[in-house]
Scaffold this active site. Structure first.
Site, PDB file in Angstrom:
ATOM      1  CG  HIS A 159      11.184  21.556  20.227  1.00  0.00           C
ATOM      2  ND1 HIS A 159      11.512  22.469  19.147  1.00  0.00           N
ATOM      3  CD2 HIS A 159      12.005  22.045  20.976  1.00  0.00           C
ATOM      4  CE1 HIS A 159      12.881  23.155  19.202  1.00  0.00           C
ATOM      5  NE2 HIS A 159      12.990  23.105  20.435  1.00  0.00           N
ATOM      6  CG  HIS A 208       5.047  25.039  17.711  1.00  0.00           C
ATOM      7  ND1 HIS A 208       4.885  24.888  16.315  1.00  0.00           N
ATOM      8  CD2 HIS A 208       6.213  24.642  18.135  1.00  0.00           C
ATOM      9  CE1 HIS A 208       6.190  24.413  16.060  1.00  0.00           C
ATOM     10  NE2 HIS A 208       7.063  24.333  16.844  1.00  0.00           N
TER      11      HIS A 208
END
Length: 249
Positions: A159, A208
């Site tokens: 992302h 993450h």
């Protein structure tokens, strides 16, 4: 006394001088940023593979959760929903919609070269992101519940990389056609802000580590600038070979 022009220099030094003499300052700055970002990515990757960042990664992720309940992110309830909205801005679906829309606009405007640069840099960047994820195969954070569905490994953040690649590329394509400096600055600032927010949201969602995001930003920046520099070099070469007085295609 010999003049500077009459002195003999090593052929490699002369080629280096000609290289920098023929480049615009913006191109040299772009090359410098590519080198620094690539170096930063390599150094960060080395630290992650050695496990040197594990403690700080874990601390940052946990600091964004309630100490009494790690399933509950810090902040009011609406912030969790905002995090989901922001993280979606770096998703494949949103990225493809943005790229296809921009490509359609460029095609209608007959800016075919720019359209090709945008499409090729984006699609190739997606492929590189997936390849690096499979190469490093870093597990996702497993000590907090994920607030977003994930299907791939953790390093680097896809992302974050795609947000940097797409938004910065779009800003780089739009900014040169704007007349006023502050409009160009605003366009680039918005692209940077979106990229930063997407990366932060990935850590907030618990999917993450912060080093994944930093690596994604670095990789996306390198890829976007490299594609832009290549496109600019091709355009400059074609402009030089075009007959004098000929109209650009």
């Amino acid at each position: 006394m010999k003049t500077f022009r009459n002195r003999k220099f090593h052929p490699h030094l002369l080629r280096l001088v000609r290289f920098f003499r023929d480049r615009e300052p913006i191109v040299l700055l772009g090359l410098l940023v590519v080198v620094l970002a690539a170096w930063g990515f390599i150094e960060l990757t080395d630290e992650v593979l050695e496990g040197s960042t594990d403690s700080i990664d874990r601390w940052v992720v946990l600091s964004l959760r309630d100490s009494a309940d790690v399933s509950d992110p810090v902040g009011p309830t609406w912030m969790e929903e905002a995090g989901r909205d922001l993280t979606a801005l770096g998703g494949i679906s949103v990225m493809l919609i943005a790229v296809v829309s921009a490509a359609g606009f460029l095609a209608i405007n007959r800016a075919y070269r720019t359209m090709v640069v945008l499409v090729v840099s984006t699609l190739s960047g997606m492929g590189v992101s997936l390849w690096m994820k499979s190469l490093f195969a870093r597990p996702r954070p497993d000590f907090v519940p994920h607030l977003s569905h994930v299907y791939t490994s953790s390093f680097p953040s896809g992302h974050s990389m795609m947000a940097a690649l797409v938004y910065l590329t779009l800003a780089a394509l739009i900014a040169p056609v704007l007349r006023h400096f502050w409009l160009r600055f605003y366009t680039l600032a918005v692209a940077v802000l979106l990229t930063v927010l997407v990366g932060i949201s990935r850590v907030y969602m618990g999917v993450h580590y912060p080093t994944d995001v930093l690596a994604g930003w670095a990789a996306g920046l390198v890829w976007a600038l490299a594609c832009w520099l290549i496109a600019r070099a091709v355009k400059t070469k074609r402009d030089r070979t075009r007959p004098e007085g000929a109209e650009p295609p």
